[in-house]
Motif scaffolding. Structure first.
Motif, PDB file in Angstrom:
ATOM      1  N   ARG A  17       0.861  -1.171   0.000  1.00 50.62           N
ATOM      2  CA  ARG A  17       0.000   0.000   0.000  1.00 50.62           C
ATOM      3  C   ARG A  17       0.897   1.219   0.000  1.00 50.62           C
ATOM      4  O   ARG A  17       1.692   1.415   0.916  1.00 50.62           O
ATOM      5  CB  ARG A  17      -0.911   0.013   1.237  1.00 50.62           C
ATOM      6  CG  ARG A  17      -1.856   1.192   1.248  1.00 50.62           C
ATOM      7  CD  ARG A  17      -2.805   1.157   2.426  1.00 50.62           C
ATOM      8  NE  ARG A  17      -2.160   1.423   3.693  1.00 50.62           N
ATOM      9  CZ  ARG A  17      -1.966   0.541   4.655  1.00 50.62           C
ATOM     10  NH1 ARG A  17      -2.369  -0.694   4.481  1.00 50.62           N
ATOM     11  NH2 ARG A  17      -1.385   0.857   5.779  1.00 50.62           N
ATOM     12  N   GLU A  18       0.803   2.019  -1.043  1.00 46.65           N
ATOM     13  CA  GLU A  18       1.707   3.155  -1.191  1.00 46.65           C
ATOM     14  C   GLU A  18       1.444   4.205  -0.121  1.00 46.65           C
ATOM     15  O   GLU A  18       0.306   4.540   0.181  1.00 46.65           O
ATOM     16  CB  GLU A  18       1.547   3.786  -2.583  1.00 46.65           C
ATOM     17  CG  GLU A  18       1.820   2.832  -3.742  1.00 46.65           C
ATOM     18  CD  GLU A  18       3.230   2.272  -3.718  1.00 46.65           C
ATOM     19  OE1 GLU A  18       4.147   2.988  -3.274  1.00 46.65           O
ATOM     20  OE2 GLU A  18       3.408   1.115  -4.144  1.00 46.65           O
ATOM     21  N   LEU A  19       2.527   4.731   0.454  1.00 43.72           N
ATOM     22  CA  LEU A  19       2.466   5.806   1.450  1.00 43.72           C
ATOM     23  C   LEU A  19       3.438   6.893   1.014  1.00 43.72           C
ATOM     24  O   LEU A  19       4.537   7.000   1.539  1.00 43.72           O
ATOM     25  CB  LEU A  19       2.843   5.287   2.841  1.00 43.72           C
ATOM     26  CG  LEU A  19       1.909   4.254   3.466  1.00 43.72           C
ATOM     27  CD1 LEU A  19       2.479   3.761   4.777  1.00 43.72           C
ATOM     28  CD2 LEU A  19       0.535   4.839   3.675  1.00 43.72           C
ATOM     29  N   GLY A  20       3.021   7.677   0.032  1.00 41.75           N
ATOM     30  CA  GLY A  20       3.930   8.669  -0.505  1.00 41.75           C
ATOM     31  C   GLY A  20       5.068   7.965  -1.217  1.00 41.75           C
ATOM     32  O   GLY A  20       4.855   7.231  -2.177  1.00 41.75           O
ATOM     33  N   GLU A  21       6.291   8.179  -0.730  1.00 40.53           N
ATOM     34  CA  GLU A  21       7.449   7.522  -1.330  1.00 40.53           C
ATOM     35  C   GLU A  21       7.794   6.216  -0.615  1.00 40.53           C
ATOM     36  O   GLU A  21       8.752   5.536  -0.993  1.00 40.53           O
ATOM     37  CB  GLU A  21       8.649   8.477  -1.298  1.00 40.53           C
ATOM     38  CG  GLU A  21       8.437   9.728  -2.153  1.00 40.53           C
ATOM     39  CD  GLU A  21       9.662  10.622  -2.157  1.00 40.53           C
ATOM     40  OE1 GLU A  21      10.627  10.298  -1.452  1.00 40.53           O
ATOM     41  OE2 GLU A  21       9.632  11.642  -2.858  1.00 40.53           O
ATOM     42  N   ALA A  22       7.040   5.883   0.431  1.00 40.08           N
ATOM     43  CA  ALA A  22       7.254   4.627   1.155  1.00 40.08           C
ATOM     44  C   ALA A  22       6.030   3.731   0.947  1.00 40.08           C
ATOM     45  O   ALA A  22       5.143   4.037   0.152  1.00 40.08           O
ATOM     46  CB  ALA A  22       7.492   4.917   2.642  1.00 40.08           C
TER      47      ALA A  22
END
Length: 526
Positions: free
Chosen positions: A478-483
């Protein structure tokens, strides 16, 4: 877990000052093979003759779905329209069936729905369109209304039959086109009954129409959606699938305040993105009443297109390769002090996991201590483990489903109040047998990345336990910005062992706030 609405969900929007908002006429999720011509315009014009006036988005779906290759064959074997209810998908179905009967010369069209009453209602609507149009009615040989035998037959032999997807309905029929309504309830058995009917047909086509996925029953829809997303990711259309989905990209719980990378479910613009009929046959006033009445999750699914799509097991081990994980198995490994425990709970609260992490030589040993149904057992088990192991800390994500156990966990870990305990005062002041740590959003992303890196570097050892292997096999990002973090809503397996292992490993190096010592009054004033 998806965080749908920030702030009080029961606060009504001030629609008086909302500008005129119209539904998006193009889907957010889209893939389709290229085509050189289309029968869509003819289908739209025929529908108009029958009194069925189609919106722009409905016309778009027909143009794409009825796209043709240079040789005249369909560019898309499968066509899927995923849109919230009451937007008018029935109009697309009716226009496609009229075209199949009166324009395309399809010998047999099979219309099926999950429930028989839905199929019958669709039959009545198409009959009304045909019988109320002179130019169409005079081409009809018979309209069969016997229960279970509903059909329209033309003088030239074309037939449109209506079925329910149960009891093997559809077996034995050779359909040129299958219309599968209510596709969010469409599993392997139904596909096994219907798809072989097209094997002997030249240039067949199947249309799927429905709303957002509802979990396990949405097996086939989930497969189609994964194909569409994969095509979008690689920037190339799926060679045989036209997929159109009107939905929002919802916030996740890790989103920072003011996040602009995802859609605000309380915004009229989000309603417009997921409902192409908004401003035409659907009003903001109505959708706002729905929002105030429904739960956040149900409103997101039924009106904003936020679905629950299961994994079918064919796309396993996508994040960490199975070979890489199995290579880290060590049946003789064990943890040395200090150990850390972590708790995680599935979004449905159907299962919970307690996992542990501790050093094992130069590597970190991770282990599933317990993975059981429900949550009622967790707190008592945590007390037992604490008394036995004296862990460095417990780790619980306060924003996750396990966050509801925090208060009970802390009460269970308080030291027995005997002897000098009377000087501790209120129960909240009683020291815990082990600290309870709640990581911040950025720390959860860091923990996930750290576990991944440790696996790649061979710095993890484990016992090859089935619950953890199953979780890893079904894990998604699950994408979290760049993480990124582990995705809970897009998988059909219990990933609580994986989340808990991730948190436990992070807890080995987490900062633990020491309780402040209470200073006696005379120490300050002499």
């Amino acid at each position: 877990m998806t965080s749908l609405i920030e702030g009080p969900s029961a606060v009504a929007l001030d629609l008086v000052h909302v500008p005129d908002v119209r539904g998006a006429q193009r889907p957010r999720v889209f893939t389709a093979p290229s085509y050189t011509s289309t029968a869509g315009q003819e289908a739209v014009e025929l529908a108009a003759v029958a009194g069925l006036m189609l919106d722009e988005w409905q016309q778009f779906a027909l143009h794409v779905g009825l796209g043709e290759r240079p040789d005249g064959s369909w560019s898309a074997f499968e066509v899927a329209v995923n849109v919230a209810r009451q937007n008018g998908k029935g109009g697309i179905i009716e226009a496609r069936e009229l075209a199949g009967l009166f324009l395309l010369g399809e010998r047999l069209i099979l219309h099926s729905a999950h429930e028989f009453k839905t199929s019958v209602e669709a039959f009545r609507r198409i009959v009304a369109l045909v019988t109320n149009t002179d130019s169409l009615r005079k081409r009809v040989k018979a309209v069969r209304k016997t229960t279970g035998e509903e059909a329209i037959e033309l003088l030239t032999g074309q037939r449109l039959r209506f079925l329910a997807r149960s009891g093997g309905s559809g077996r034995g029929f050779t359909g040129n086109c299958n219309i599968l309504d209510e596709d969010m309830i469409l599993g392997d058995d139904a596909m096994g009954a219907l798809m072989p009917t097209m094997a002997a047909v030249q240039d067949p086509q199947v249309w799927y129409l429905g709303s957002a996925g509802i979990g396990a029953p949405s097996q086939q829809l989930a497969r189609l959606r994964r194909r569409a997303l994969a095509a979008m990711e690689r920037g190339e259309p799926d060679p045989s699938l036209a997929y159109m989905e009107w939905s929002i990209d919802p916030h996740v719980k890790e989103c920072p305040p003011g996040c602009t990378n995802h859609d605000d479910p309380r915004s009229p613009l989000s309603v417009a993105k997921a409902n192409p009929a908004l401003g035409y046959r659907l009003t903001l006033e109505h959708t706002e009443r729905e929002r105030l009445t429904m739960s956040e999750e149900i409103f997101a699914r039924e009106r904003l297109g936020v679905g629950d799509y299961p994994s079918d097991g064919t796309d396993t081990w996508q994040v960490i390769a199975e070979d890489a994980w199995r290579a880290l198995t060590d049946g003789d490994s064990s943890m040395s002090d200090p150990v850390v425990f972590a708790i995680d709970v599935t979004p449905e609260r159907s299962h919970a996991s307690i996992c542990a992490a501790g050093q094992s030589g130069q590597a970190v040993h991770v282990e599933v201590i317990d993975n059981r149904p429900g949550t009622g057992w967790v707190v008592e088990r945590a007390r037992e483990l604490t008394e036995k192991w004296g862990p460095r800390c417990w780790v619980v994500d306060a924003g996750s489903p396990a966050g509801s156990l925090l208060d009970d966990l802390k009460r269970a870990l308080r030291r027995e109040q005997d002897g000098e305990a009377e000087s501790w005062g209120d129960a909240d002041d009683v020291p815990l047998l082990a600290p309870v740590v709640t990581p911040k959003v950025r720390e959860i992303a860091q923990a996930t990345g750290q576990l991944y890196d440790a696996v790649v570097a061979g710095q993890i050892v484990h016992l090859d336990q089935a619950p953890l292997a199953t979780a890893l096999a079904g894990a998604r990002k699950r994408e979290l910005g760049e993480a990124w973090a582990w995705s809970r809503r897009t998988v059909g397996v219990d990933i609580s062992p994986l989340v808990a292992v991730t948190l436990a490993r992070w807890g080995l190096a987490a900062e633990i706030e020491e309780p402040e010592e209470e200073v006696e009054p005379w120490a300050d004033f002499g």
